[in-house]
Design an enzyme around this catalytic site. Structure first.
Site, PDB file in Angstrom:
ATOM      1  N   CYS A 132     -10.969 -10.170 -18.925  1.00  0.00           N
ATOM      2  CA  CYS A 132     -11.853 -10.926 -19.819  1.00  0.00           C
ATOM      3  C   CYS A 132     -13.215 -10.260 -19.938  1.00  0.00           C
ATOM      4  O   CYS A 132     -13.826 -10.255 -21.008  1.00  0.00           O
ATOM      5  CB  CYS A 132     -12.029 -12.355 -19.304  1.00  0.00           C
TER       6      CYS A 132
ATOM      7  N   CYS B  28      -9.479 -12.348 -25.065  1.00  0.00           N
ATOM      8  CA  CYS B  28      -9.091 -11.435 -23.989  1.00  0.00           C
ATOM      9  C   CYS B  28      -7.969 -10.511 -24.456  1.00  0.00           C
ATOM     10  O   CYS B  28      -7.065 -10.918 -25.204  1.00  0.00           O
ATOM     11  CB  CYS B  28      -8.632 -12.229 -22.755  1.00  0.00           C
TER      12      CYS B  28
ATOM     13  N   ASP C 134       0.860  -1.180   0.000  1.00  0.00           N
ATOM     14  CA  ASP C 134       0.000   0.000   0.000  1.00  0.00           C
ATOM     15  C   ASP C 134       0.894   1.227   0.000  1.00  0.00           C
ATOM     16  O   ASP C 134       2.068   1.146   0.373  1.00  0.00           O
ATOM     17  CB  ASP C 134      -0.924   0.013   1.215  1.00  0.00           C
TER      18      ASP C 134
ATOM     19  N   ASN D  33       3.421   2.356  -4.757  1.00  0.00           N
ATOM     20  CA  ASN D  33       2.324   2.176  -5.709  1.00  0.00           C
ATOM     21  C   ASN D  33       2.715   1.095  -6.716  1.00  0.00           C
ATOM     22  O   ASN D  33       3.689   1.263  -7.459  1.00  0.00           O
ATOM     23  CB  ASN D  33       2.044   3.505  -6.414  1.00  0.00           C
TER      24      ASN D  33
ATOM     25  N   CYS E 225     -10.357 -13.821 -16.265  1.00  0.00           N
ATOM     26  CA  CYS E 225      -9.521 -12.872 -15.532  1.00  0.00           C
ATOM     27  C   CYS E 225     -10.237 -11.526 -15.483  1.00  0.00           C
ATOM     28  O   CYS E 225     -11.330 -11.362 -16.036  1.00  0.00           O
ATOM     29  CB  CYS E 225      -8.144 -12.741 -16.184  1.00  0.00           C
TER      30      CYS E 225
ATOM     31  N   CYS F  22      -3.175 -13.945 -20.610  1.00  0.00           N
ATOM     32  CA  CYS F  22      -4.389 -14.693 -20.283  1.00  0.00           C
ATOM     33  C   CYS F  22      -4.679 -15.719 -21.366  1.00  0.00           C
ATOM     34  O   CYS F  22      -4.999 -16.880 -21.073  1.00  0.00           O
ATOM     35  CB  CYS F  22      -5.566 -13.736 -20.108  1.00  0.00           C
TER      36      CYS F  22
ATOM     37  N   ASN G 291      -9.363   0.802  -6.709  1.00  0.00           N
ATOM     38  CA  ASN G 291      -9.358   1.436  -8.028  1.00  0.00           C
ATOM     39  C   ASN G 291      -9.044   0.405  -9.105  1.00  0.00           C
ATOM     40  O   ASN G 291      -8.388  -0.609  -8.847  1.00  0.00           O
ATOM     41  CB  ASN G 291      -8.349   2.597  -8.084  1.00  0.00           C
TER      42      ASN G 291
ATOM     43  N   CYS H 163     -16.658  11.616  -0.526  1.00  0.00           N
ATOM     44  CA  CYS H 163     -15.770  10.521  -0.121  1.00  0.00           C
ATOM     45  C   CYS H 163     -16.585   9.238  -0.042  1.00  0.00           C
ATOM     46  O   CYS H 163     -17.733   9.248   0.418  1.00  0.00           O
ATOM     47  CB  CYS H 163     -15.137  10.827   1.234  1.00  0.00           C
TER      48      CYS H 163
ATOM     49  N   LYS I 216       0.170   3.138   5.905  1.00  0.00           N
ATOM     50  CA  LYS I 216      -0.759   2.094   6.339  1.00  0.00           C
ATOM     51  C   LYS I 216      -0.061   0.761   6.568  1.00  0.00           C
ATOM     52  O   LYS I 216      -0.411   0.022   7.500  1.00  0.00           O
ATOM     53  CB  LYS I 216      -1.889   1.933   5.309  1.00  0.00           C
TER      54      LYS I 216
END
Length: 367
Positions: free
Chosen positions: A196, A266, A71, A117, A193, A271, A151, A217, A94
């Site tokens: 897909c 896909c 995180d 990230n 996945c 995949c 996200n 928020c 975090k």
């Protein structure tokens, strides 16, 4: 381990003893065959927010062998609606705050935290390396990746990494209004996945940042997290059958479930590659011949002489039926009464007897 006074260590040991005794009861009851095996598992949790923090805590209390936490957010006062984070941790990353809390819960678990990230190029390469080599025994892959991010960009990054590595992972999420959620088990090549059947925001290449409403928020309810997370980690505990997709809607008390096959077209080439590998494995797998055995018909003693005979033909049925009376149109009879005289068997006669009823009953008793 984990710091603290001797009294704190004593209290921890007592609490941990009762925890283990409760968990081991699952084995004695036959629900889990080998509960101790959880000590050999390594799980990577991506996102230590509402879902991720509860997930990490539950796995720690269950006695997981090793946890990898990813995180890049910091703890805020808005995160205090969960018991996991504490006010004095505000401002810490975090993952750092999570490690402090989790070590106090169970210092026997190994922790590896990464404050970055995963969607950036350099961090993505390191993220893939830790999935491949960050197991309990260094150099071996993790057993499961749990996506607890909020996200689509991060979800796609996890999907790309797991497709390339052939890594089993589970995607999870909670809606913006905090009253519904879902989990999805993704086995590369075997199930669909994340690319897909992508959400519209991904399929249409829309920048999800443009969807954020200023001053609004996303809501967060610990109760919803407490419903979604246990279902998420049941896969690792091997309780019964795991659904490929399970939803949760608190407003309607609804748990939809389904499974999706991978998309041959896909957009993720890894995949498609995993799909071909899965087809080859299935083709090479020896097929078991199923030999159907005819069950022997075993009759018990037939004291009453009851026999099963073939169905009566139409001719026999007509012969055994009586005449059909004339009825108005639209009305029919269910059955007819056969003519007694026509149904008498030739050669058999009924002789009259002058014996009384009591005499006949006495004869029957002596038979």
């Amino acid at each position: 381990p984990g710091g603290g006074t001797g009294r704190e260590h004593f209290l921890f040991n007592v609490a941990f003893f009762f925890l283990c005794s409760r968990l081991m009861a699952l084995k004695r009851m036959g629900i889990v065959k080998d509960y101790e095996k959880i000590r050999t598992f390594t799980v990577a949790v991506v996102g230590v927010g509402g879902v991720g923090s509860v997930t990490a805590e539950m796995l720690t209390r269950c006695g997981i062998g090793k946890l990898l936490l990813f995180d890049y957010d910091k703890v805020e006062l808005a995160n205090m609606n969960r018991l996991f984070f504490q006010p004095h941790q505000a401002g810490l990353s975090k993952v750092q705050a999570a490690e402090h809390t989790l070590r106090d819960i169970n210092p026997d678990v190994q922790f590896e935290v990464h404050n970055y990230n995963i969607t950036t190029l350099d961090n993505f390469e390191h993220f893939m390396d830790r999935i491949s080599n960050g197991g309990l025994e260094e150099g071996k892959p993790v057993d499961l990746v749990l996506s607890c991010v909020d996200n689509f960009e991060a979800r796609m990054a996890i999907n790309t990494a797991c497709n390339e590595l052939g890594q089993i992972w589970m995607e999870s999420g909670v809606s913006e209004n905090a009253v519904s959620g879902h989990i999805q088990l993704i086995i590369p090549g075997e199930s669909a996945c994340f690319a897909c059947a992508p959400p519209l925001v991904v399929a249409a290449n829309i920048d999800e940042k443009t969807l954020k409403r200023e001053g609004v928020c996303a809501a967060s309810l610990p109760t919803t997290m407490g419903v979604v997370v246990p279902i998420l980690i049941q896969y690792l505990l091997n309780f019964g059958t795991v659904s490929y997709y399970l939803g949760y809607n608190a407003m309607q008390d609804f748990f939809p479930t389904m499974s999706m096959k991978p998309n041959p077209q896909c957009s993720d080439h890894n995949c498609r590659k995993q799909q071909e590998n899965y087809k080859k494995k299935e083709a090479e797998r020896p097929k078991e011949e199923v030999i159907e055995k005819e069950e022997e018909i075993v009759h018990e003693d037939n004291d009453w002489g009851i026999e099963l005979v073939s169905e009566i033909s139409e001719e026999e049925l007509k012969a055994a039926s009586g005449p059909v009376p004339e009825l108005p149109e639209g009305i029919s009879v269910a059955y007819t009464i056969p003519d007694k005289e026509e149904n008498l068997i030739t050669g058999e006669t009924v002789t009259e007897s002058e014996e009384s009823l009591e005499e006949l009953m006495a004869k029957m008793r002596n038979m």
